[in-house]
Design a protein around this motif. Structure first.
Motif, mmCIF file in Angstrom:
data_model
loop_
_atom_site.group_PDB
_atom_site.id
_atom_site.type_symbol
_atom_site.label_atom_id
_atom_site.label_comp_id
_atom_site.label_asym_id
_atom_site.label_seq_id
_atom_site.Cartn_x
_atom_site.Cartn_y
_atom_site.Cartn_z
ATOM 1 N N ARG A 1 0.836 -1.194 0.000
ATOM 2 C CA ARG A 1 0.000 0.000 0.000
ATOM 3 C C ARG A 1 0.871 1.244 0.000
ATOM 4 N N ALA A 2 0.569 2.172 -0.885
ATOM 5 C CA ALA A 2 1.208 3.483 -0.839
ATOM 6 C C ALA A 2 0.163 4.478 -0.372
ATOM 7 N N GLU A 3 0.407 5.048 0.786
ATOM 8 C CA GLU A 3 -0.542 5.989 1.383
ATOM 9 C C GLU A 3 -0.235 7.420 0.935
ATOM 10 N N ASN A 4 -1.116 8.316 1.277
ATOM 11 C CA ASN A 4 -0.878 9.716 0.953
ATOM 12 C C ASN A 4 0.322 10.282 1.711
ATOM 13 N N GLN A 5 0.895 11.299 1.130
ATOM 14 C CA GLN A 5 1.969 12.047 1.765
ATOM 15 C C GLN A 5 1.342 13.166 2.598
ATOM 16 N N VAL A 6 1.913 13.402 3.771
ATOM 17 C CA VAL A 6 1.361 14.448 4.636
ATOM 18 C C VAL A 6 2.432 15.493 4.928
ATOM 19 N N PRO A 7 2.000 16.743 5.146
ATOM 20 C CA PRO A 7 2.974 17.818 5.350
ATOM 21 C C PRO A 7 3.880 17.630 6.562
ATOM 22 N N SER A 8 3.342 17.140 7.672
ATOM 23 C CA SER A 8 4.180 16.938 8.849
ATOM 24 C C SER A 8 3.801 15.635 9.523
ATOM 25 N N THR A 9 4.635 15.210 10.474
ATOM 26 C CA THR A 9 4.360 13.955 11.187
ATOM 27 C C THR A 9 3.704 14.210 12.535
ATOM 28 N N VAL A 10 3.263 15.436 12.766
ATOM 29 C CA VAL A 10 2.738 15.781 14.093
ATOM 30 C C VAL A 10 1.359 15.175 14.341
ATOM 31 N N GLU A 11 1.219 14.571 15.501
ATOM 32 C CA GLU A 11 -0.069 14.062 15.973
ATOM 33 C C GLU A 11 -0.503 14.831 17.212
ATOM 34 N N THR A 12 -1.747 15.294 17.193
ATOM 35 C CA THR A 12 -2.292 16.010 18.347
ATOM 36 C C THR A 12 -3.354 15.142 19.007
ATOM 37 N N THR A 13 -3.123 14.795 20.255
ATOM 38 C CA THR A 13 -4.092 13.965 20.964
ATOM 39 C C THR A 13 -4.828 14.810 21.991
ATOM 40 N N THR A 14 -6.126 14.896 21.808
ATOM 41 C CA THR A 14 -6.949 15.627 22.784
ATOM 42 C C THR A 14 -8.138 14.746 23.139
ATOM 43 N N ALA A 15 -9.025 15.297 23.931
ATOM 44 C CA ALA A 15 -10.220 14.539 24.294
ATOM 45 C C ALA A 15 -11.031 14.161 23.051
ATOM 46 N N GLU A 16 -10.856 14.886 21.962
ATOM 47 C CA GLU A 16 -11.610 14.608 20.725
ATOM 48 C C GLU A 16 -10.988 13.497 19.888
ATOM 49 N N GLY A 17 -9.801 13.065 20.214
ATOM 50 C CA GLY A 17 -9.163 12.001 19.442
ATOM 51 C C GLY A 17 -7.750 12.363 19.060
ATOM 52 N N ILE A 18 -7.192 11.565 18.178
ATOM 53 C CA ILE A 18 -5.817 11.764 17.723
ATOM 54 C C ILE A 18 -5.893 12.314 16.305
ATOM 55 N N ARG A 19 -5.328 13.484 16.119
ATOM 56 C CA ARG A 19 -5.430 14.157 14.823
ATOM 57 C C ARG A 19 -4.068 14.291 14.175
ATOM 58 N N ARG A 20 -3.996 13.930 12.886
ATOM 59 C CA ARG A 20 -2.781 14.255 12.152
ATOM 60 C C ARG A 20 -3.139 14.991 10.866
ATOM 61 N N ASP A 21 -2.109 15.427 10.172
ATOM 62 C CA ASP A 21 -2.327 16.271 9.002
ATOM 63 C C ASP A 21 -3.125 15.564 7.910
ATOM 64 N N PRO A 22 -3.991 16.292 7.214
ATOM 65 C CA PRO A 22 -4.612 15.747 6.004
ATOM 66 C C PRO A 22 -3.541 15.631 4.909
ATOM 67 N N PRO A 23 -3.848 14.923 3.826
ATOM 68 C CA PRO A 23 -2.880 14.783 2.731
ATOM 69 C C PRO A 23 -2.449 16.137 2.170
ATOM 70 N N GLU A 24 -1.356 16.152 1.458
ATOM 71 C CA GLU A 24 -0.915 17.358 0.750
ATOM 72 C C GLU A 24 -2.091 17.910 -0.056
ATOM 73 N N PRO A 25 -2.194 19.242 -0.191
ATOM 74 C CA PRO A 25 -3.382 19.839 -0.829
ATOM 75 C C PRO A 25 -3.579 19.496 -2.303
ATOM 76 N N PHE A 26 -2.496 19.469 -3.099
ATOM 77 C CA PHE A 26 -2.727 19.220 -4.523
ATOM 78 C C PHE A 26 -1.440 18.720 -5.182
ATOM 79 N N PHE A 27 -1.438 18.634 -6.494
ATOM 80 C CA PHE A 27 -0.328 17.961 -7.167
ATOM 81 C C PHE A 27 0.998 18.713 -7.091
#
Lengths: 330, 330, 330, 330
Positions: free
Chosen positions: D250-276
């Motif tokens: 599997r080749a997954e999307n590329q993301v701008p950063s590797t930062v994960e934010t964990t809060t009471a709402e869940g674990i959030r990481r960056d969405p994929p790069e915006p465009f080509f």
């Protein structure tokens, strides 16, 4: 942005990275290259159409706006002073000097000239670390309560280098001390450090350690852990975890590709980038850009000479802590 | 496996977990329940068709093979002794006692009887932690060089509980001290700990801390970091990272589902399980099974009373370190 | 919740799962077990203190409230009818029958009695799939526009089984057809399917395929892809991806542990759970609970007999599409 | 590697990307820029010290070694022919032409000249897709059995563009048809496609679709699914999943950063790069480098004009399939 004319002092591994970044940027020109090994300087200069010069005159040449110092550590302070007195903006690789007294003298001399003076702590310009820092400042995890920094090299340097390196804290963990100060937004008032020689006995023989942990504490009680190793077989391990009243931020390692291979043995993905040239390749570009912008706009350069001094003081305290077995107040 | 007849002492939150596990297992029967609050005991006993008894007689009843002690901490040592002298196998929730001297006396008394004696350190039976430990033993990362344990509760207990808890190290980090000993496979010889009260001032008012870091070191130089917080807003944060000469092992948090939601705001997945009932629900079952199997086969129970004692000694040393500001030798 | 008395028809692999769940639940009792192989029934009944009976009488016994049918597929319809006519609630493993005409007859007969009638589509009770479905219903990704379901078994069944299985679509993809209907919230009006025999030639020899893709389309234009394989060497691959006007939901595979091992070879984590007993173990418990609750409260059982019928119709259409090479309208 | 002198035809968004890559590379010089909008050409040329010319003469100038064609689609074939006849190496953005007959004529003309001729299918040069392809070739998952390609744009283009785009299959999915051929290593012999207008009614009004699925099948029975959407609110969604007899890649999307934010709402990481431009920024550099190397060494350029033709034929077949509602043989 007007272009700055750069002299590069030091044409080794890291000097070559800076040379390429200066040459390819829209806001800097590589005018002059100096290195104690003349052939090395000549080769690098030729590549980018720069002239070769001796370091001393390169630091002071009329057509130079800024001097980037990437020579051996023991020459940093002297070149910083030379260039500053010649009214050049100075960007110096860490550390200013292995000796805090010498570093202080340099800092005083440079500060007296009023030139822009920056220290090359590349971590601050890493994309993921920057994103983490910005989230911290925005309050995404509320008040920071603890911080953990992991920094591991892929393989130990030769013992010859270790001998002149100033030891793990001044050579390696100094980066993490800077990162800690940057993210804590507050000064540590106490350092406890402990270390071992577990990887390469020749490191122990020259009186150094290859595995270390430091615990810093700020006046407000925020606690920071730093863990270093000279040898991570899987690559360059550079991670940060910040914990606060409203959550946690983690910056994980960067990997070469996003491919996952699932077989009967499990799910495999790429190990981290092999070393700093890969991991911090873009960070060096951002560092240069931020330096030039500060010089051009007259904003304060960050990280500053004072930041370089403060990280060195923490390194010295950590080394003292290992020697005495006791926590050290800053 | 023949079934063991259990008496359960303590019908509170954790007692109820044990009751259900005993009742639903193929290798244990819940025969008797005792609790200082008789109505609580009655209700739990009724649910599983067990009889109610006073703790003292439950510990000694003829039809009882094993006693599981989940009552308040200050009663652990006494019930352990009672049950052991009546020749029952004993599984006691941590800690044996908040006082090391009292714990030692209990351990001596129980050991003298020769009955099987186990301490309920649930982490050892967590699926992911077990897998990590097995990989470590198989040498997947070579020789261990450093270890990092993170343990954070979702919310601080009431100050009333804090007062009688023995403090963060004896009440909370004791689990991590046991995990450290288990994974290091070697005894720490030095402890440095530092802590702050950053979350709830009422915790500080009763002389305790809510944020703490401890650094342990073994005779061979392996370094272990433990980080605790009484309040992680995102749930129960229980992670381990072991680093060695050939690689790294990480056990991440368990999450309720594998669902990822990707929107313009980012990629979101579930926060960790909320607390220990969810995270360690299966661990309690495995713990019970391992205990019964050891009793039935005559193998040594693990973790043992001696393990309980050793973790308590580390907790005491950590508390001492915070008080004196100095590292403490074990 | 009052307890329901269950008769279990079929004591094979899946029957044993249901037996354990009924026996250990708070809301059901396992009263009676039947199986064409009497020794198998006897052994299972003994384990949970149930009586053994012939299927026909078990379906109609006075002390039975509900009949769970987990016998071989060709007996489903008959036992459903028997039990329904005896006024028992019926939970039947999928499919009602391999033949749509026979299934329709059964459904009509059962519906006429008015008894609660459910079909065992376990996916609907998987934790992660349920979370995904709930998020979809809450509108977290807006209007659904496309759906992708991946379903792969770890290894193909023996060709003997394939012969009587009804073929990949009726035996395996029927689950995914139900999942598709459940998540789309709308009926497919067209099916295109294509398949190959790539894994085991003996499957091709009996006229079946082992690799298949189906594309469904609803009247409103939402498109669903289903991908099946009879052999994923890495385990049981069960994933869903829903895409909509405001984002995407993905349910990934469940893994045995959260441990990651990082070595020079990369970062490795566990492969998916090996097969349905591990992956859907908890789903079977939730399925039973939901069935009992519906029976007790008088709510409609879901998934219903009509859902079973609809999934079978899609399977039939897919088989037709493969045969003709053309899309089939529903 | 000797440097190639490039003429760039087309100075729009994608032309600007190519201009920067040519100018900054060690192996190419940007000598000449042409664009129907002269001011646009002038501005871009000035930035890199290139001259401005009309496209026709730029294609044939004596000092030009290679022509990169990034002008509007309807001009591709003509400029390819002009440049080829002037004996220039040609790298042309996809597609050669929207009309297969015209593309064939162009391909014949260019082939007759014997010049190197490449088509700009950027996916083949994406780091993660390349790693996946190499793993596939090395046999890491055995024989490929199925393939799934997901390709979603962040937002639909204006209806004006849609009108002249040739439709979703020729404009967008053509990239995925090329990726499919590249990874399958075998030619599809059948295409079934279906599509809907779910996102933007104005797209439907000009006779196009914005949501589509295609199913390809090779002679050996390998099945490929492609899923396209014109609007993924979370960014540019570009993923590949290959399944085979020994595992899955599997080749997954590329993301701008590797930062994960964990809060009471869940674990959030960056969405994929915006465009080509972000996702394929490095791919364009690799594409250029591979093209120059092939020209210089005399190796065959890949992807070739024939690859461009084959992808276009698949797009045409898919469009036909949607129109007729039937699978189309190739």
């Amino acid at each position: 942005m007007p272009k700055l004319n750069f002299a590069l002092i030091g044409a080794g591994r890291i000097g070559q990275v800076h040379a390429a970044n200066i040459a390819q940027s829209d806001y800097a020109d590589l005018v002059c290259v100096a290195d104690a090994r003349e052939d090395v300087a000549t080769q690098l200069a030729a590549r980018y159409g720069a002239r070769v010069d001796r370091a001393e005159s390169a630091c002071q040449a009329d057509d130079i706006d800024a001097v980037l110092i990437a020579s051996s550590t023991d020459t940093h302070a002297r070149f910083c002073e030379l260039a500053a007195r010649a009214n050049k903006a100075v960007l110096c690789e860490k550390p200013i000097d292995l000796d805090l007294v010498r570093a202080d003298a340099c800092l005083a001399a440079v500060t007296a000239t009023g030139v822009p003076f920056g220290i090359g702590f590349n971590r601050r310009f890493d994309k993921s670390f920057s994103v983490l820092e910005a989230a911290l400042r925005r309050g995404e995890i509320g008040q920071i309560e603890s911080l953990s920094i992991i920094s591991r090299d892929p393989a130990p340097p030769p013992a010859d280098y270790i001998k002149v390196s100033g030891g793990l804290f001044r050579d390696m963990m100094i980066h993490d001390f800077d990162t800690a100060r940057w993210l804590l937004g507050d000064e540590p008032v106490e350092v406890f450090a402990t270390g071992s020689c577990l990887i390469d006995p020749s490191i122990g023989e020259v009186g150094d350690i290859d595995t270390a942990v430091a615990v810093l504490k700020t006046a407000s009680g925020v606690i920071c852990q730093i863990s270093n190793s000279r040898r991570a077989v899987y690559g360059y391990d550079q991670r940060i975890e910040a914990f606060g009243s409203k959550g946690m931020l983690r910056a994980e390692n960067q990997v070469p590709s996003t491919v996952e291979t699932t077989t009967a043995e499990g799910i495999r993905r790429d190990p981290p980038e092999p070393f700093f040239l890969e991991r911090y390749g873009d960070a060096y570009k951002s560092e240069l850009k931020a330096f030039v912008r500060a010089v051009v706009t007259g904003d304060e350069v960050s990280p500053s000479g004072a930041d370089g001094r403060a990280a060195l003081a923490l390194a010295e305290a950590a080394a003292e802590s290992v020697k005495t077995g006791l926590p050290v107040s800053i």
